[in-house]
Design a protein around this motif. Structure first.
Motif, PDB file in Angstrom:
ATOM      1  N   PRO A   1       0.815  -1.227   0.000  1.00  0.00           N
ATOM      2  CA  PRO A   1       0.000   0.000   0.000  1.00  0.00           C
ATOM      3  C   PRO A   1       0.847   1.275   0.000  1.00  0.00           C
ATOM      4  O   PRO A   1       0.522   2.247  -0.689  1.00  0.00           O
ATOM      5  CB  PRO A   1      -0.813  -0.125   1.294  1.00  0.00           C
ATOM      6  N   ALA A   2       1.953   1.262   0.747  1.00  0.00           N
ATOM      7  CA  ALA A   2       2.817   2.453   0.802  1.00  0.00           C
ATOM      8  C   ALA A   2       3.431   2.744  -0.566  1.00  0.00           C
ATOM      9  O   ALA A   2       3.487   3.886  -1.013  1.00  0.00           O
ATOM     10  CB  ALA A   2       3.926   2.248   1.842  1.00  0.00           C
ATOM     11  N   ARG A   3       3.883   1.696  -1.264  1.00  0.00           N
ATOM     12  CA  ARG A   3       4.503   1.899  -2.570  1.00  0.00           C
ATOM     13  C   ARG A   3       3.464   2.307  -3.611  1.00  0.00           C
ATOM     14  O   ARG A   3       3.756   3.087  -4.517  1.00  0.00           O
ATOM     15  CB  ARG A   3       5.233   0.627  -3.011  1.00  0.00           C
ATOM     16  N   ARG A   4       2.233   1.766  -3.480  1.00  0.00           N
ATOM     17  CA  ARG A   4       1.168   2.166  -4.411  1.00  0.00           C
ATOM     18  C   ARG A   4       0.865   3.663  -4.266  1.00  0.00           C
ATOM     19  O   ARG A   4       0.658   4.366  -5.252  1.00  0.00           O
ATOM     20  CB  ARG A   4      -0.109   1.357  -4.141  1.00  0.00           C
TER      21      ARG A   4
ATOM     22  N   ARG B   1       1.317   6.421  -7.167  1.00  0.00           N
ATOM     23  CA  ARG B   1       0.210   7.291  -7.606  1.00  0.00           C
ATOM     24  C   ARG B   1       0.602   8.761  -7.538  1.00  0.00           C
ATOM     25  O   ARG B   1       0.332   9.548  -8.443  1.00  0.00           O
ATOM     26  CB  ARG B   1      -1.028   7.045  -6.733  1.00  0.00           C
ATOM     27  N   TRP B   2       1.265   9.105  -6.435  1.00  0.00           N
ATOM     28  CA  TRP B   2       1.690  10.491  -6.209  1.00  0.00           C
ATOM     29  C   TRP B   2       2.678  10.913  -7.300  1.00  0.00           C
ATOM     30  O   TRP B   2       2.570  12.000  -7.866  1.00  0.00           O
ATOM     31  CB  TRP B   2       2.315  10.592  -4.817  1.00  0.00           C
ATOM     32  N   PHE B   3       3.648  10.035  -7.602  1.00  0.00           N
ATOM     33  CA  PHE B   3       4.650  10.371  -8.613  1.00  0.00           C
ATOM     34  C   PHE B   3       4.030  10.487 -10.007  1.00  0.00           C
ATOM     35  O   PHE B   3       4.410  11.348 -10.797  1.00  0.00           O
ATOM     36  CB  PHE B   3       5.769   9.322  -8.635  1.00  0.00           C
ATOM     37  N   ARG B   4       3.055   9.599 -10.314  1.00  0.00           N
ATOM     38  CA  ARG B   4       2.412   9.673 -11.633  1.00  0.00           C
ATOM     39  C   ARG B   4       1.664  10.996 -11.790  1.00  0.00           C
ATOM     40  O   ARG B   4       1.701  11.632 -12.843  1.00  0.00           O
ATOM     41  CB  ARG B   4       1.449   8.500 -11.827  1.00  0.00           C
ATOM     42  N   LEU B   5       0.999  11.420 -10.712  1.00  0.00           N
ATOM     43  CA  LEU B   5       0.273  12.687 -10.698  1.00  0.00           C
ATOM     44  C   LEU B   5       1.235  13.852 -10.906  1.00  0.00           C
ATOM     45  O   LEU B   5       0.977  14.784 -11.664  1.00  0.00           O
ATOM     46  CB  LEU B   5      -0.439  12.826  -9.344  1.00  0.00           C
TER      47      LEU B   5
ATOM     48  N   ASP C   1       4.698   0.815 -12.825  1.00  0.00           N
ATOM     49  CA  ASP C   1       5.647   0.366 -11.799  1.00  0.00           C
ATOM     50  C   ASP C   1       6.936   1.164 -11.939  1.00  0.00           C
ATOM     51  O   ASP C   1       7.856   0.774 -12.632  1.00  0.00           O
ATOM     52  CB  ASP C   1       5.902  -1.141 -11.991  1.00  0.00           C
ATOM     53  N   LEU C   2       6.973   2.306 -11.260  1.00  0.00           N
ATOM     54  CA  LEU C   2       8.097   3.238 -11.437  1.00  0.00           C
ATOM     55  C   LEU C   2       9.394   2.747 -10.812  1.00  0.00           C
ATOM     56  O   LEU C   2      10.469   3.210 -11.161  1.00  0.00           O
ATOM     57  CB  LEU C   2       7.731   4.599 -10.821  1.00  0.00           C
ATOM     58  N   THR C   3       9.298   1.824  -9.853  1.00  0.00           N
ATOM     59  CA  THR C   3      10.488   1.473  -9.080  1.00  0.00           C
ATOM     60  C   THR C   3      11.151   0.165  -9.517  1.00  0.00           C
ATOM     61  O   THR C   3      12.100  -0.276  -8.887  1.00  0.00           O
ATOM     62  CB  THR C   3      10.158   1.376  -7.572  1.00  0.00           C
ATOM     63  N   SER C   4      10.673  -0.443 -10.590  1.00  0.00           N
ATOM     64  CA  SER C   4      11.271  -1.709 -11.018  1.00  0.00           C
ATOM     65  C   SER C   4      12.689  -1.494 -11.538  1.00  0.00           C
ATOM     66  O   SER C   4      12.930  -0.645 -12.398  1.00  0.00           O
ATOM     67  CB  SER C   4      10.425  -2.349 -12.123  1.00  0.00           C
ATOM     68  N   GLY C   5      13.615  -2.296 -11.011  1.00  0.00           N
ATOM     69  CA  GLY C   5      15.002  -2.229 -11.475  1.00  0.00           C
ATOM     70  C   GLY C   5      15.280  -3.165 -12.632  1.00  0.00           C
ATOM     71  O   GLY C   5      16.405  -3.239 -13.123  1.00  0.00           O
ATOM     72  N   MET C   6      14.249  -3.899 -13.095  1.00  0.00           N
ATOM     73  CA  MET C   6      14.427  -4.813 -14.227  1.00  0.00           C
ATOM     74  C   MET C   6      14.143  -4.036 -15.503  1.00  0.00           C
ATOM     75  O   MET C   6      12.997  -3.672 -15.776  1.00  0.00           O
ATOM     76  CB  MET C   6      13.490  -6.010 -14.098  1.00  0.00           C
ATOM     77  N   ARG C   7      15.193  -3.772 -16.265  1.00  0.00           N
ATOM     78  CA  ARG C   7      15.058  -2.885 -17.420  1.00  0.00           C
ATOM     79  C   ARG C   7      15.947  -3.334 -18.563  1.00  0.00           C
ATOM     80  O   ARG C   7      16.988  -3.933 -18.333  1.00  0.00           O
ATOM     81  CB  ARG C   7      15.447  -1.452 -17.039  1.00  0.00           C
TER      82      ARG C   7
ATOM     83  N   TRP D   1       6.830   2.256   6.207  1.00  0.00           N
ATOM     84  CA  TRP D   1       6.136   3.465   5.747  1.00  0.00           C
ATOM     85  C   TRP D   1       7.048   4.685   5.840  1.00  0.00           C
ATOM     86  O   TRP D   1       7.043   5.543   4.971  1.00  0.00           O
ATOM     87  CB  TRP D   1       4.891   3.692   6.604  1.00  0.00           C
ATOM     88  N   TRP D   2       7.831   4.776   6.927  1.00  0.00           N
ATOM     89  CA  TRP D   2       8.704   5.947   7.115  1.00  0.00           C
ATOM     90  C   TRP D   2       9.739   6.038   6.000  1.00  0.00           C
ATOM     91  O   TRP D   2      10.049   7.113   5.510  1.00  0.00           O
ATOM     92  CB  TRP D   2       9.403   5.880   8.480  1.00  0.00           C
ATOM     93  N   LYS D   3      10.276   4.871   5.610  1.00  0.00           N
ATOM     94  CA  LYS D   3      11.281   4.884   4.534  1.00  0.00           C
ATOM     95  C   LYS D   3      10.645   5.297   3.216  1.00  0.00           C
ATOM     96  O   LYS D   3      11.260   6.014   2.422  1.00  0.00           O
ATOM     97  CB  LYS D   3      11.942   3.506   4.414  1.00  0.00           C
ATOM     98  N   VAL D   4       9.422   4.835   2.966  1.00  0.00           N
ATOM     99  CA  VAL D   4       8.731   5.229   1.736  1.00  0.00           C
ATOM    100  C   VAL D   4       8.472   6.736   1.739  1.00  0.00           C
ATOM    101  O   VAL D   4       8.684   7.421   0.731  1.00  0.00           O
ATOM    102  CB  VAL D   4       7.402   4.445   1.573  1.00  0.00           C
ATOM    103  N   LEU D   5       8.040   7.261   2.883  1.00  0.00           N
ATOM    104  CA  LEU D   5       7.786   8.698   2.993  1.00  0.00           C
ATOM    105  C   LEU D   5       9.066   9.493   2.747  1.00  0.00           C
ATOM    106  O   LEU D   5       9.071  10.478   2.006  1.00  0.00           O
ATOM    107  CB  LEU D   5       7.201   9.016   4.385  1.00  0.00           C
ATOM    108  N   GLY D   6      10.157   9.052   3.370  1.00  0.00           N
ATOM    109  CA  GLY D   6      11.452   9.716   3.181  1.00  0.00           C
ATOM    110  C   GLY D   6      11.884   9.694   1.715  1.00  0.00           C
ATOM    111  O   GLY D   6      12.358  10.692   1.157  1.00  0.00           O
TER     112      GLY D   6
END
Length: 221
Positions: free
Chosen positions: A129-132, A136-140, A148-154, A211-216
Motif C-alpha cells: 500500500p505504501a509503494r502504491r 500514484r503520487w509520482f504519476r500525478l 511500476d516506477l520502481t522496477s530495477g528490471m530494465r 512506511w517511514w522509509k517510503v515517505l522519506g
C-alpha cells in the motif's frame, strides 16, 4: 565459421548492482546466463561481504566501487562500461533473486516491436500500500504513465544507454523516477512489459522496509 544470424546478434551486457548479496549472487548469475546469451557484469557497491568473490567464481566480470554510492550509481557505472566496450543493449536486474531473467526475451521483443529505447519489467501487484501511494503520487506529479516506477528490471537500448550515462544523470539518487524523467525529457520512448517477481531469496529491501522509509524516499525524490 560464424553464420550470418550470429553475426547480427546484438551484444548484450547484463548489469547487476549488488550490495552485500553474497548469499544470492551466484544463483542469480547462473539463472541469468541460462536465460540470456549475455556477458554479466556485477557492480559491487562497496560490499563488505564476499559478493565480489562469489560473482567472479560464477563467471561474472566484477567492478568494485570504492565508496558506497547507491544502486543507481552502480547501474550507471555498468551502463558506461557497456558503452565503452561496444555493447548494443544493457539488461539490468537486481542481485537479490527477485527478478526472473526468463522475462528478458519477451521484454526484448517489446523493445523491438514498439521501437522503444527503454523497456521496464513491471509487476504492479507486488506493490505494498505504501509503494502504491508513492507511485500514484509520482504519476500525478510527473505525468509519467508508467505503472511500476520502481522496477530495477530494465532493458536499455543504445539511446537510453547514452542518455542515462550523461554526467547530469549522475546527480540522481534513484534509478526510477529521476532517470525516467531524464529519459523522457531527452525524447526517448519508454514502454513496459509484464515481469512477475519472485520473493527475495534472502534479506529484505533496503529502501521500502517501512512506511517511514517510503515517505522519506518520496520527499527526497
Amino acid at each position: 565459421a560464424m553464420t550470418a544470424p550470429e553475426q547480427n546478434q546484438p551484444r548484450i551486457l547484463m548489469v547487476m548492482p549488488a550490495f552485500n548479496e553474497g548469499a544470492t549472487i551466484q544463483e542469480v548469475i547462473v539463472s541469468a546466463r541460462a536465460a540470456v546469451d549475455a556477458d554479466v557484469l556485477v557492480v559491487s557497491d562497496a560490499s563488505d561481504d564476499d559478493t565480489a568473490d562469489r560473482a567472479r567464481a560464477a563467471g561474472a566480470l566484477v567492478m568494485e566501487l570504492p565508496l558506497r554510492s547507491g544502486a543507481w550509481m552502480a547501474t550507471q557505472a555498468g551502463l558506461r562500461h557497456a558503452l565503452r566496450h561496444g555493447y548494443d543493449l544493457v539488461f539490468c536486474l537486481d542481485a537479490d533473486g527477485q527478478h526472473d531473467p526468463r522475462h528478458f526475451p519477451p521484454m526484448l521483443a517489446r523493445l523491438h516491436e514498439s521501437h522503444a529505447d527503454l523497456v521496464i519489467g513491471t509487476f504492479p501487484e507486488r506493490l505494498s500500500p505504501a509503494r502504491r501511494l508513492a507511485a500514484r503520487w509520482f504519476r500525478l506529479l510527473t505525468g509519467l504513465g508508467i505503472e511500476d516506477l520502481t522496477s530495477g528490471m530494465r532493458i536499455y537500448g543504445p539511446r537510453a544507454m547514452r542518455a542515462a550515462s550523461e554526467a547530469r544523470a549522475s546527480l540522481l539518487d534513484y534509478q526510477d523516477l529521476g532517470v525516467l524523467l531524464h529519459l523522457q525529457r531527452s525524447g526517448l520512448r519508454i514502454r513496459e512489459a509484464p515481469a512477475p517477481m519472485r520473493e527475495r531469496l534472502r534479506g529484505k529491501s533496503h529502501v521500502f522496509s517501512s512506511w517511514w522509509k517510503v515517505l522519506g524516499y518520496m520527499l527526497q525524490t
